[in-house]
Design a protein around this motif. Structure first.
Motif, short mmCIF file in Angstrom:
data_model
loop_
_atom_site.label_atom_id
_atom_site.label_comp_id
_atom_site.label_asym_id
_atom_site.label_seq_id
_atom_site.Cartn_x
_atom_site.Cartn_y
_atom_site.Cartn_z
N ASP A 1 3.11 27.98 1.69
CA ASP A 1 2.11 28.55 2.59
C ASP A 1 1.61 27.50 3.57
N SER A 2 1.49 26.28 3.09
CA SER A 2 1.05 25.15 3.92
C SER A 2 1.77 23.89 3.45
N ILE A 3 1.86 22.92 4.36
CA ILE A 3 2.63 21.71 4.09
C ILE A 3 1.85 20.49 4.59
N THR A 4 1.85 19.44 3.77
CA THR A 4 1.32 18.14 4.17
C THR A 4 2.49 17.17 4.28
N VAL A 5 2.51 16.40 5.35
CA VAL A 5 3.61 15.46 5.59
C VAL A 5 3.08 14.03 5.48
N LEU A 6 3.74 13.23 4.65
CA LEU A 6 3.41 11.81 4.50
C LEU A 6 4.48 10.94 5.15
N SER B 1 -2.03 29.28 -3.89
CA SER B 1 -1.05 28.96 -2.86
C SER B 1 0.12 28.16 -3.41
N ILE B 2 1.16 28.04 -2.58
CA ILE B 2 2.22 27.05 -2.79
C ILE B 2 2.08 26.05 -1.65
N HIS B 3 1.73 24.82 -1.99
CA HIS B 3 1.46 23.79 -0.98
C HIS B 3 2.57 22.74 -1.08
N GLY B 4 3.24 22.49 0.03
CA GLY B 4 4.32 21.52 0.06
C GLY B 4 3.83 20.13 0.41
N LEU B 5 4.45 19.13 -0.20
CA LEU B 5 4.18 17.73 0.12
C LEU B 5 5.52 17.08 0.42
N ILE B 6 5.74 16.73 1.68
CA ILE B 6 7.05 16.24 2.10
C ILE B 6 6.92 14.91 2.83
N GLY B 7 8.06 14.29 3.06
CA GLY B 7 8.12 13.03 3.77
C GLY B 7 9.38 12.29 3.41
N PRO B 8 9.71 11.25 4.16
CA PRO B 8 10.93 10.47 3.88
C PRO B 8 10.83 9.77 2.53
N ASN B 9 11.95 9.24 2.06
CA ASN B 9 11.94 8.42 0.84
C ASN B 9 10.95 7.27 1.02
N PRO C 1 4.28 26.13 7.68
CA PRO C 1 5.67 25.68 7.86
C PRO C 1 6.11 25.67 9.33
N GLN C 2 5.71 26.69 10.07
CA GLN C 2 6.08 26.76 11.48
C GLN C 2 5.48 25.59 12.27
N GLU C 3 4.20 25.30 12.02
CA GLU C 3 3.54 24.20 12.72
C GLU C 3 4.19 22.86 12.39
N THR D 1 0.85 -1.18 0.00
CA THR D 1 0.00 0.00 0.00
C THR D 1 0.89 1.24 0.00
N ALA D 2 0.94 1.93 -1.14
CA ALA D 2 1.79 3.11 -1.27
C ALA D 2 1.10 4.36 -0.73
N LEU D 3 -0.23 4.42 -0.84
CA LEU D 3 -1.03 5.51 -0.29
C LEU D 3 -2.24 4.92 0.40
N SER D 4 -2.60 5.49 1.54
CA SER D 4 -3.73 4.96 2.29
C SER D 4 -4.68 6.08 2.71
N GLU D 5 -5.82 6.17 2.05
CA GLU D 5 -6.92 7.06 2.42
C GLU D 5 -6.44 8.50 2.63
N LEU D 6 -5.71 9.00 1.67
CA LEU D 6 -5.16 10.36 1.76
C LEU D 6 -6.22 11.39 1.42
N ASN D 7 -6.37 12.38 2.30
CA ASN D 7 -7.20 13.56 2.04
C ASN D 7 -6.28 14.78 1.97
N LEU D 8 -6.43 15.57 0.92
CA LEU D 8 -5.54 16.71 0.71
C LEU D 8 -6.26 17.75 -0.14
N GLU D 9 -6.14 19.02 0.25
CA GLU D 9 -6.68 20.11 -0.54
C GLU D 9 -5.59 21.14 -0.79
N VAL D 10 -5.53 21.63 -2.03
CA VAL D 10 -4.58 22.68 -2.40
C VAL D 10 -5.39 23.93 -2.74
#
Length: 256
Positions: A219-224, A30-38, A235-237, A17-26
């Motif tokens: 402006d906002s970031i989602t972390v996977l 805005s500039i929305h970041g999507l980050i996380g480990p390899n 970013p601060q949060e 399972t590469a993605l599991s029930e992801l909810n995301l709004e852009v």
């Protein structure tokens, strides 16, 4: 207003399972970041959203239109365009011709008029060339218009990839690691270009490992992590979130 909405997005490859029930709004503009480990699933998100890989479950809407499962060229024609980790250039073509190729995605030139080289075709080709020269000037590449793409330094090649994407007239631009392999000067220049692209009305979803670039642009970031969303916010949060520090960095330091 959310320009892109992802609801319950799941992607499985066999038993993985590469993605599991992801909810995301852009949010539009805005500039929305999507980050996380390899291996967190970031590029899988881009692949599914842009039609390169069908989802196992979930819905993707763009500008209130369901685009789930549409093909890449259909998605691009709607104004949702992506770049790739490796710049996809025609290395034996000039910089200008590379951008012209990108521009033809939205051109209204018919096969017959192109074949006959009609006056209408010639006018449209001149208009396309002027548009592409304008894009190169906007990105500071006008001086390299007649250079072969293969001869450009790495930073300029990545900027050319951005120019090609802009030629297809995106409303939402998905950038997959745009500063990969760049030195600090090149990174700063690309960050400036990305800000300029946002200023002309293009919304951006940014996947990037360079935390300085992410924190400075978004402006906002989602972390996977392991295909699941573990945090979202400013970013601060995100920088101060202990779950992000634990999962993304694996240290007791700050994500900055």
């Amino acid at each position: 207003m959310a320009l892109l909405k992802i609801k319950g997005l799941t992607k499985r490859f066999g038993g993985l399972t590469a993605l599991s029930e992801l909810n995301l709004e852009v949010v539009e503009g805005s500039i929305h970041g999507l980050i996380g480990p390899n291996g967190a699933g970031k590029t899988t998100v881009l692949n599914v959203v842009t039609g390169f890989s069908p989802p196992t479950a979930g819905i993707v809407t763009f500008h209130e239109q369901d685009i789930t499962g549409k093909r890449p060229h259909e998605v691009a024609r709607l104004g949702l365009v992506r770049t790739f980790q490796q710049a996809t250039l025609f290395h034996s073509f000039t910089v200008l011709v590379n951008v012209i190729v990108g521009c033809h995605l939205h051109s209204q030139i018919g096969f017959l008029e192109a074949l006959l080289n009609t006056p209408s075709h010639q006018r449209k080709e001149r208009a396309i060339q002027e548009k592409c020269l304008g894009i190169l000037k906007f990105l500071g590449l006008e001086g390299q218009a007649q250079e072969l793409a293969a001869n450009l330094p790495h930073g300029h090649q990545r900027a050319l990839g951005l120019a090609i994407a802009l030629a297809s007239e995106p409303r939402l631009l998905l950038l997959d690691e745009p500063v990969t392999g760049m030195n600090p000067e090149e990174t700063a220049r690309m960050m400036e270009l990305i800000q300029r692209v946002r200023q002309i009305g293009v919304t951006i979803l940014l996947v990037e490992h360079d935390m300085k670039a992410v924190m400075g642009l978004c402006d906002s970031i989602t972390v996977l992590n392991f295909g699941r969303k573990i945090a979202e916010g400013s970013p601060q949060e995100v920088r101060e979130d202990p779950v992000v520090i634990e999962a993304y960095l694996g240290t007791g330091g700050h994500a900055a």
